[in-house]
Design a protein around this motif. Structure first.
Motif, PDB file in Angstrom:
ATOM      1  N   TYR A  22       3.403   4.280  -1.187  1.00 29.41           N
ATOM      2  CA  TYR A  22       3.762   4.974  -2.593  1.00 29.41           C
ATOM      3  C   TYR A  22       5.041   5.591  -2.300  1.00 29.41           C
ATOM      4  CZ  TYR A  22       3.884   8.668  -5.638  1.00 29.41           C
ATOM      5  OH  TYR A  22       4.446   9.489  -6.582  1.00 29.41           O
ATOM      6  N   ALA A  23       5.306   5.904  -1.105  1.00 25.26           N
ATOM      7  CA  ALA A  23       6.552   6.740  -1.092  1.00 25.26           C
ATOM      8  C   ALA A  23       7.001   6.579   0.702  1.00 25.26           C
ATOM      9  CB  ALA A  23       6.758   8.132  -1.395  1.00 25.26           C
ATOM     10  N   ARG A  77       0.533   6.450   1.531  1.00 22.25           N
ATOM     11  CA  ARG A  77      -0.064   5.585   0.587  1.00 22.25           C
ATOM     12  C   ARG A  77      -0.390   6.537  -0.688  1.00 22.25           C
ATOM     13  NH1 ARG A  77      -5.108   3.520   3.530  1.00 22.25           N
ATOM     14  NH2 ARG A  77      -5.030   5.621   4.625  1.00 22.25           N
ATOM     15  N   ARG A  78      -0.719   5.954  -1.856  1.00 23.35           N
ATOM     16  CA  ARG A  78      -1.044   6.626  -3.248  1.00 23.35           C
ATOM     17  C   ARG A  78      -2.468   7.511  -3.053  1.00 23.35           C
ATOM     18  NH1 ARG A  78       1.053   5.923  -7.942  1.00 23.35           N
ATOM     19  NH2 ARG A  78       1.962   3.808  -7.345  1.00 23.35           N
ATOM     20  N   ARG A 125      -2.548  10.320  -1.345  1.00 21.15           N
ATOM     21  CA  ARG A 125      -2.715  10.866   0.004  1.00 21.15           C
ATOM     22  C   ARG A 125      -2.320  12.431   0.095  1.00 21.15           C
ATOM     23  NH1 ARG A 125      -5.999   9.791   3.733  1.00 21.15           N
ATOM     24  NH2 ARG A 125      -4.658  10.039   5.325  1.00 21.15           N
ATOM     25  N   TYR A 141       1.060  11.776   5.456  1.00 22.85           N
ATOM     26  CA  TYR A 141       1.544  10.414   5.425  1.00 22.85           C
ATOM     27  C   TYR A 141       0.713   9.779   6.724  1.00 22.85           C
ATOM     28  CZ  TYR A 141       5.936  11.682   3.317  1.00 22.85           C
ATOM     29  OH  TYR A 141       6.823  11.788   2.380  1.00 22.85           O
ATOM     30  N   SER A 176       0.707  -1.198  -0.036  1.00 24.37           N
ATOM     31  CA  SER A 176      -0.016   0.035   0.114  1.00 24.37           C
ATOM     32  C   SER A 176       0.865   1.381  -0.120  1.00 24.37           C
ATOM     33  CB  SER A 176      -0.948   0.097   1.296  1.00 24.37           C
ATOM     34  OG  SER A 176      -0.030   0.150   2.370  1.00 24.37           O
ATOM     35  N   SER A 193      10.188   7.483  -3.649  1.00 28.65           N
ATOM     36  CA  SER A 193       9.210   6.516  -4.185  1.00 28.65           C
ATOM     37  C   SER A 193       9.232   5.105  -3.517  1.00 28.65           C
ATOM     38  CB  SER A 193       8.913   6.641  -5.435  1.00 28.65           C
ATOM     39  OG  SER A 193      10.036   6.439  -6.358  1.00 28.65           O
ATOM     40  N   TRP A 194       8.279   4.298  -3.270  1.00 24.81           N
ATOM     41  CA  TRP A 194       8.677   2.859  -2.914  1.00 24.81           C
ATOM     42  C   TRP A 194       9.417   2.106  -4.048  1.00 24.81           C
ATOM     43  CZ3 TRP A 194       9.625   0.791   1.536  1.00 24.81           C
ATOM     44  CH2 TRP A 194       9.520  -0.661   1.592  1.00 24.81           C
ATOM     45  N   SER A 195       9.169   2.668  -5.218  1.00 19.41           N
ATOM     46  CA  SER A 195       9.605   1.764  -6.251  1.00 19.41           C
ATOM     47  C   SER A 195      11.146   2.176  -6.652  1.00 19.41           C
ATOM     48  CB  SER A 195       9.012   2.166  -7.692  1.00 19.41           C
ATOM     49  OG  SER A 195       9.051   3.345  -8.033  1.00 19.41           O
TER      50      SER A 195
END
Length: 125
Positions: free
Chosen positions: A32-33, A100-101, A103, A112, A30, A52-54
């Protein structure tokens, strides 16, 4: 739910370095960052950096750009904050946080959803 645990804070002399870690567990899908914030006594919580989480995008506060580096190791579910050339004004409690994405902006603490307990960083002059 997402759980965050920071570590790596401590006392360092001005000009020194520290690396903070944030261990992430729970519903990581869940996220995003991930962001790092700091709060000095009597001051508001301040954005430092986010990733970013990626891992594809990073964001920095102007005052920390060039001295702080954020990175993530998704295999270990850990986010790091490498801090170099530390100054006494960097003294604060440092928090990692997850957003989360959808937000809101990664720069704003109100976006956050999850926060760690914080780790103290003290820079002596």
């Amino acid at each position: 739910q997402v759980q965050l645990v920071e570590s790596g804070g401590g006392l360092v002399q001005a000009g020194g370095s520290l690396r903070l870690s944030c261990a992430v567990s729970g519903r990581t899908a869940s996220i995003y960052a991930m962001g790092w914030f700091r709060q000095a006594p009597g001051k508001e919580r301040e954005f430092a950096t986010a990733v970013s989480w990626s891992g594809g995008s990073t964001y920095y506060a102007d005052s920390m750009k060039g001295r702080f580096t954020i990175s993530s190791d998704n295999a270990k579910n850990t986010v790091y904050l490498q801090m170099n050339s530390l100054k006494p004004e960097d003294t604060a409690v440092y928090y990692c946080a997850a957003v989360r994405r959808g937000r809101g902006s990664v720069y704003h603490p109100s976006s956050y959803d999850y926060w760690g307990q914080g780790t103290q960083v003290t820079v002596s002059s």
